[in-house]
Scaffold this motif. Sequence first.
Motif, PDB file in Angstrom:
ATOM      1  N   PRO A  74      17.256   0.603  44.132  1.00  0.00           N
ATOM      2  CA  PRO A  74      18.492   0.655  44.923  1.00  0.00           C
ATOM      3  C   PRO A  74      19.197  -0.696  45.087  1.00  0.00           C
ATOM      4  O   PRO A  74      20.374  -0.736  45.422  1.00  0.00           O
ATOM      5  CB  PRO A  74      18.013   1.184  46.284  1.00  0.00           C
ATOM      6  CG  PRO A  74      16.767   1.943  45.990  1.00  0.00           C
ATOM      7  CD  PRO A  74      16.120   1.217  44.843  1.00  0.00           C
ATOM      8  N   TRP A  75      18.481  -1.773  44.891  1.00  0.00           N
ATOM      9  CA  TRP A  75      19.089  -3.109  45.050  1.00  0.00           C
ATOM     10  C   TRP A  75      19.481  -3.697  43.699  1.00  0.00           C
ATOM     11  O   TRP A  75      19.770  -4.880  43.593  1.00  0.00           O
ATOM     12  CB  TRP A  75      18.112  -4.050  45.764  1.00  0.00           C
ATOM     13  CG  TRP A  75      16.726  -3.920  45.255  1.00  0.00           C
ATOM     14  CD1 TRP A  75      16.183  -4.531  44.171  1.00  0.00           C
ATOM     15  CD2 TRP A  75      15.696  -3.081  45.789  1.00  0.00           C
ATOM     16  NE1 TRP A  75      14.894  -4.127  43.989  1.00  0.00           N
ATOM     17  CE2 TRP A  75      14.559  -3.245  44.963  1.00  0.00           C
ATOM     18  CE3 TRP A  75      15.625  -2.206  46.881  1.00  0.00           C
ATOM     19  CZ2 TRP A  75      13.370  -2.561  45.208  1.00  0.00           C
ATOM     20  CZ3 TRP A  75      14.448  -1.535  47.114  1.00  0.00           C
ATOM     21  CH2 TRP A  75      13.341  -1.711  46.293  1.00  0.00           C
ATOM     22  N   GLN A  76      19.513  -2.867  42.688  1.00  0.00           N
ATOM     23  CA  GLN A  76      19.866  -3.349  41.357  1.00  0.00           C
ATOM     24  C   GLN A  76      21.252  -2.856  40.953  1.00  0.00           C
ATOM     25  O   GLN A  76      21.908  -2.112  41.678  1.00  0.00           O
ATOM     26  CB  GLN A  76      18.810  -2.881  40.350  1.00  0.00           C
ATOM     27  CG  GLN A  76      17.445  -3.535  40.577  1.00  0.00           C
ATOM     28  CD  GLN A  76      16.401  -3.112  39.562  1.00  0.00           C
ATOM     29  OE1 GLN A  76      16.504  -2.053  38.975  1.00  0.00           O
ATOM     30  NE2 GLN A  76      15.404  -3.951  39.365  1.00  0.00           N
ATOM     31  N   THR A  77      21.666  -3.287  39.779  1.00  0.00           N
ATOM     32  CA  THR A  77      22.946  -2.856  39.244  1.00  0.00           C
ATOM     33  C   THR A  77      22.780  -2.509  37.772  1.00  0.00           C
ATOM     34  O   THR A  77      22.026  -3.163  37.054  1.00  0.00           O
ATOM     35  CB  THR A  77      24.030  -3.942  39.443  1.00  0.00           C
ATOM     36  OG1 THR A  77      25.286  -3.403  39.033  1.00  0.00           O
ATOM     37  CG2 THR A  77      23.746  -5.213  38.643  1.00  0.00           C
ATOM     38  N   GLU A  95      25.394   6.208  41.754  1.00  0.00           N
ATOM     39  CA  GLU A  95      25.065   5.470  42.969  1.00  0.00           C
ATOM     40  C   GLU A  95      24.236   6.347  43.913  1.00  0.00           C
ATOM     41  O   GLU A  95      23.304   5.876  44.576  1.00  0.00           O
ATOM     42  CB  GLU A  95      26.350   5.021  43.679  1.00  0.00           C
ATOM     43  CG  GLU A  95      27.136   3.930  42.930  1.00  0.00           C
ATOM     44  CD  GLU A  95      28.120   4.484  41.903  1.00  0.00           C
ATOM     45  OE1 GLU A  95      28.092   5.693  41.603  1.00  0.00           O
ATOM     46  OE2 GLU A  95      28.936   3.684  41.385  1.00  0.00           O
ATOM     47  N   GLY A  99      20.141   5.611  44.952  1.00  0.00           N
ATOM     48  CA  GLY A  99      19.977   5.098  46.316  1.00  0.00           C
ATOM     49  C   GLY A  99      20.935   3.991  46.691  1.00  0.00           C
ATOM     50  O   GLY A  99      20.612   3.140  47.512  1.00  0.00           O
ATOM     51  N   GLY A 100      22.135   3.990  46.074  1.00  0.00           N
ATOM     52  CA  GLY A 100      23.110   2.975  46.437  1.00  0.00           C
ATOM     53  C   GLY A 100      23.111   1.779  45.506  1.00  0.00           C
ATOM     54  O   GLY A 100      23.696   0.744  45.837  1.00  0.00           O
ATOM     55  N   ALA A 101      22.466   1.905  44.347  1.00  0.00           N
ATOM     56  CA  ALA A 101      22.574   0.829  43.353  1.00  0.00           C
ATOM     57  C   ALA A 101      24.016   0.740  42.858  1.00  0.00           C
ATOM     58  O   ALA A 101      24.795   1.680  42.983  1.00  0.00           O
ATOM     59  CB  ALA A 101      21.630   1.100  42.184  1.00  0.00           C
ATOM     60  N   LYS A 102      24.358  -0.405  42.310  1.00  0.00           N
ATOM     61  CA  LYS A 102      25.717  -0.664  41.815  1.00  0.00           C
ATOM     62  C   LYS A 102      25.824  -0.345  40.328  1.00  0.00           C
ATOM     63  O   LYS A 102      24.817  -0.287  39.625  1.00  0.00           O
ATOM     64  CB  LYS A 102      26.031  -2.157  41.925  1.00  0.00           C
ATOM     65  CG  LYS A 102      26.553  -2.654  43.231  1.00  0.00           C
ATOM     66  CD  LYS A 102      26.989  -4.124  43.065  1.00  0.00           C
ATOM     67  CE  LYS A 102      27.088  -4.841  44.397  1.00  0.00           C
ATOM     68  NZ  LYS A 102      28.119  -4.334  45.300  1.00  0.00           N
ATOM     69  N   LEU A 103      27.068  -0.240  39.886  1.00  0.00           N
ATOM     70  CA  LEU A 103      27.400  -0.378  38.465  1.00  0.00           C
ATOM     71  C   LEU A 103      28.169  -1.685  38.315  1.00  0.00           C
ATOM     72  O   LEU A 103      29.110  -1.942  39.073  1.00  0.00           O
ATOM     73  CB  LEU A 103      28.283   0.781  37.984  1.00  0.00           C
ATOM     74  CG  LEU A 103      27.719   2.197  38.105  1.00  0.00           C
ATOM     75  CD1 LEU A 103      28.710   3.209  37.533  1.00  0.00           C
ATOM     76  CD2 LEU A 103      26.375   2.327  37.402  1.00  0.00           C
TER      77      LEU A 103
END
Lengths: 344, 344, 344, 344
Positions: A74-77, A95, A99-103
């Motif tokens: 979740p803390w990755q992109t 996303e 779990g809310g990771a970025k692109l």
Amino acid sequence: MFFASDNAGPVHPDVMKRVIAANDAHQMPYGKDIIMDEVRNRIRDVFEAPEAAVYLVATGTAANVLALACYTQPWQTTFCSKVAHIQMDECNAPEFYAGGAKLTLIDTEDKMTPAALDAAIAGQTVGNVHGAQPGAVSITQVTERGSVHTLDELRALTAVAKAHNLPVHLDGARFANAQVSLGCTAAEMTWKSGVDVVSFGGTKNGCMGVEAVVFFDPSKAWEFELRRKRGAHLFSKHRFLSAQMAGYLEGDTWLEIARQSNGHAAYLAEGLREKGAEFLHSPDANMIFARWPRSVHQKLHDAGAKYYLWDGLLEGPAEELVAARLVCDWSIGRDNIDAFLSHF
Amino acid sequence: MFFASDNAGPVHPDVMKRVIAANDAHQMPYGKDIIMDEVRNRIRDVFEAPEAAVYLVATGTAANVLALACYTQPWQTTFCSKVAHIQMDECNAPEFYAGGAKLTLIDTEDKMTPAALDAAIAGQTVGNVHGAQPGAVSITQVTERGSVHTLDELRALTAVAKAHNLPVHLDGARFANAQVSLGCTAAEMTWKSGVDVVSFGGTKNGCMGVEAVVFFDPSKAWEFELRRKRGAHLFSKHRFLSAQMAGYLEGDTWLEIARQSNGHAAYLAEGLREKGAEFLHSPDANMIFARWPRSVHQKLHDAGAKYYLWDGLLEGPAEELVAARLVCDWSIGRDNIDAFLSHF
Amino acid sequence: MFFASDNAGPVHPDVMKRVIAANDAHQMPYGKDIIMDEVRNRIRDVFEAPEAAVYLVATGTAANVLALACYTQPWQTTFCSKVAHIQMDECNAPEFYAGGAKLTLIDTEDKMTPAALDAAIAGQTVGNVHGAQPGAVSITQVTERGSVHTLDELRALTAVAKAHNLPVHLDGARFANAQVSLGCTAAEMTWKSGVDVVSFGGTKNGCMGVEAVVFFDPSKAWEFELRRKRGAHLFSKHRFLSAQMAGYLEGDTWLEIARQSNGHAAYLAEGLREKGAEFLHSPDANMIFARWPRSVHQKLHDAGAKYYLWDGLLEGPAEELVAARLVCDWSIGRDNIDAFLSHF
Amino acid sequence: MFFASDNAGPVHPDVMKRVIAANDAHQMPYGKDIIMDEVRNRIRDVFEAPEAAVYLVATGTAANVLALACYTQPWQTTFCSKVAHIQMDECNAPEFYAGGAKLTLIDTEDKMTPAALDAAIAGQTVGNVHGAQPGAVSITQVTERGSVHTLDELRALTAVAKAHNLPVHLDGARFANAQVSLGCTAAEMTWKSGVDVVSFGGTKNGCMGVEAVVFFDPSKAWEFELRRKRGAHLFSKHRFLSAQMAGYLEGDTWLEIARQSNGHAAYLAEGLREKGAEFLHSPDANMIFARWPRSVHQKLHDAGAKYYLWDGLLEGPAEELVAARLVCDWSIGRDNIDAFLSHF
């Protein structure tokens, strides 16, 4: 004259035949059907990957986001082209599932360049707790603009990912179209070129609604099963997903369907070229992005042709060029193409 | 002798016929197919709800969790039976889709009682920022134990919800089986009894993989569409979902299928009763929970009968009672039931 | 010679005095302390917003992401500068708190332009279920590059947001520094300029760890309270947050502290200008981005000066320019600045 | 006569002294302050765990949910008492931080029994993709009902967890109170008894707002750092968290504070016992749950005593017993207790 999308065409008879045949007696649910055993083996053969973990889901978005979630914290992109399907057309599903990771979007009109990808990854410092951490790299093949990465291009991108120790996902919603275009093997276009997990599309290429997710690293298998169920994507009457894929992969049906679609597109592109159309991207597979005068568009529209106007400008001078996207599915007849071209 | 689950049976011919018929020419994707217009109208008719918002998804879990997510904030909790499908069999999908909302479990072997539901809701103080806030109430009809709430029972539960200003979801994975069992209308079993949104199941009752979500309050429509897409549950070749539901709802096919399933179960239950089986729950629809000696189980097993042992105890004295779950789908023949009973 | 960050400086004595004074007897926990009543009133006065909902949290990231989550659905996207703190320095917290919503990054070296913002919003079609829906607009004031939007610039950006019916968040981690720089009122820099919710920073400007979130639309109050608790950001001994903010806002302490910081930066910038430094951005508040030769950097470093090298290039020719970020907090003495400048 | 909560009392002078002392000059932000080095070493000493990973956050909920999230996948469930703080008082924060994981509640009025824990874990079949998978076990010490698990009780619970290969979290919001009550070491109450990660509370025991999370398995360190930042719980002026913890752990200040609180509670309990009060739970530490007549409650209330009525029944016959929760913090004077008792 239906060129709006290959997801609007009919199911290929070879696929439908297996769906109908699967409707016999009882079969264990939730992926325990015996057809799935056949499918798993067939896909392992096709990919020359006897250890691969193979799963089926019903939508391309599900395949992409479940596959990516297995490779992204979740803390990755995840790094992808700014026109990738996962960015443009999946309503934040990547996303949501991660779990809310970025692109992180690579600025390009179509394919990522290795240099741009490398710069983007380098921009997310590993170990800096303030920024997103580098996650996966996702490549689309056929791209959303209808072009196909050569094997060299694919390998140059995966080499960048590997240099940063990042896993690679291939969004192969039009996998067969790309493979036919390149004339290579499925293995060459995936693990032999550094791909770790592939969304292997069936829906756009003659199936009803089925995509395989193929992990070349089977250690992700159980996590995927849990994520699929938790995402509400595990089918009870799974045999009807299996049956589609079984019919699709029987002999070289899947490649034959893609050959037809690509062939239609090549024929159409050739015709358009002769009519003086300008191409925005290289029509390598079954999609064409091209420009012609609004007056021609008007005639086509009046004649019932269906396709998307890409720049969205519906009003303006008759001689002004508009941009269109045309997609050919296997069922488009030559007569339809000829009829289309006759309006130029 | 296949009694393992109604999700293992074949697709009903009336449903399959429409699936095959839908495979004609091109249709707009993503729910814009014309069959969906027919389905929407038909469902509004069936439910006597001309304003209802109607959507299709392919799995029961997707129907449940998307419906609930529209009625539950992440800091809320949904009240349900501790044996509800959303608690036992959806691998945290309700929590995932509702952003980490809770389920508050009512302690019961089967149906919730109004008193227990009321106490549970009262236990989550509105306005106390430390605890979860009350969210939706979810009722399963047919229950996971095969019993059916009477309309009075339903209304008593929804009255509790309404007294606390909470919305009510009905998990109707076996909706038709319940409706046939009660001999009521779809409207009576839903909005006329205080239900706000229903998961209207097709898969277990003769479809391939389709469930409708019906909102009697259409203000949730757009949110649902976004949640469905974001959950990767919007089908491109949506017409094949529509076609299933269209075939299912043609005439009273759906009720006729349920009548067959329920009839098989009644016939089987009657036979079991004569053989001295003990029932754990009232077999109101197409599911039976009953006990018989392990020696009988062994004979059935050896003869190839398929069903779940509910207490999981596979070894023990021959005369000891074991508990079994049997589910009848429409395709189970009387001969199979007679064969099953012959082993007692 | 500490110019690394204003979050590394000491707490202002006026703030500390109130913290110490708050340590008397018992106080109701979780924001029910009487000091919070004082703070709420004071902030409403400062912002000329008698109805505003006012809350305290301990970190700037918490203020930003909780405020944004109240204005962003999980299928939406927030528009911000590509160098915004919420993008660069919050490790996916905005995505986490908003349930997987996106950030859409405006390509700029510092401030967003209204045209670029407008184009980005227009690029996310309202009602297209495939793409992210437009959510909030977030503006940083003081920007991450040390410049301050004029009121006209602010209003031009919020006008774009309003034209698309989008709410506006202001990340005011250095709010006081910006207000002092503009010489305007807090109301002018917020709701009078179209801002709906502001993260009103204290930590960087002489507090220990406190930020206010001020909603000019109090209808968001209860949702915020639930989100704050669910995010684990509701303090039991909340009085110590209140006390900091009370001390900070007593008289014009907060503005006086910012005047000192900005004054130090202006003095330093003037000195650097005389020394021939090049400025990357306009040093409008208490941050300076400037370039000087690596040889000078080496001398400063050897003398113990602390600041961030912005381009990260530590090795190279002595005469090559490097880029540095310097931040002045209130406690930096003139002697430190003079000492710093003496190394040029 | 303030017995409402130990989170309402003042900060201990030894803690405040260090906070004030930390306000000197500049310190690197975000946990890089030198006081944190001191704290890390001190906590490793206290726990006899030289490899432990040690972090600080400001709220007990943050400590619990960040610790648990490191040990729980989104498709898992954490086992805890149905009265645990993580269930009753954290507004779905555990579910939020663990991506929608469940809590499975053990039915008990206070402590879990090993048998009930074992049955609950066994009820979540490993490898059954339909149900939640077993995650962590969380034990509260001091419990929410004021009792303290003996070391034997702790070990019996952790043995159950270990038999199922599950990690164990200890919610030690009142860790020092428990340790003083047991007369054991911190190591004995944690890793020597099978605990993998502990929320080591400071706030309720004389700090301002600080809790340590101590991982005995340091492999979780980097994940915790990312989760903390992503949760917006990483303090820029972290030194003020460090300073609290440094003062708290200087000499045996922390135990001395707990001795005072526990001593007050013991003195009060003794007095109540003499007055004929009935105890609901064993007052092992600094909390008392007891019953007395409503008439006595009325007198106490009129005299200004502050405590929570636990059964919430404010009206009724004077002679009826009401249940109360009393919590003693270190600063409660004996005179207050004597005054309280004088109203019986």
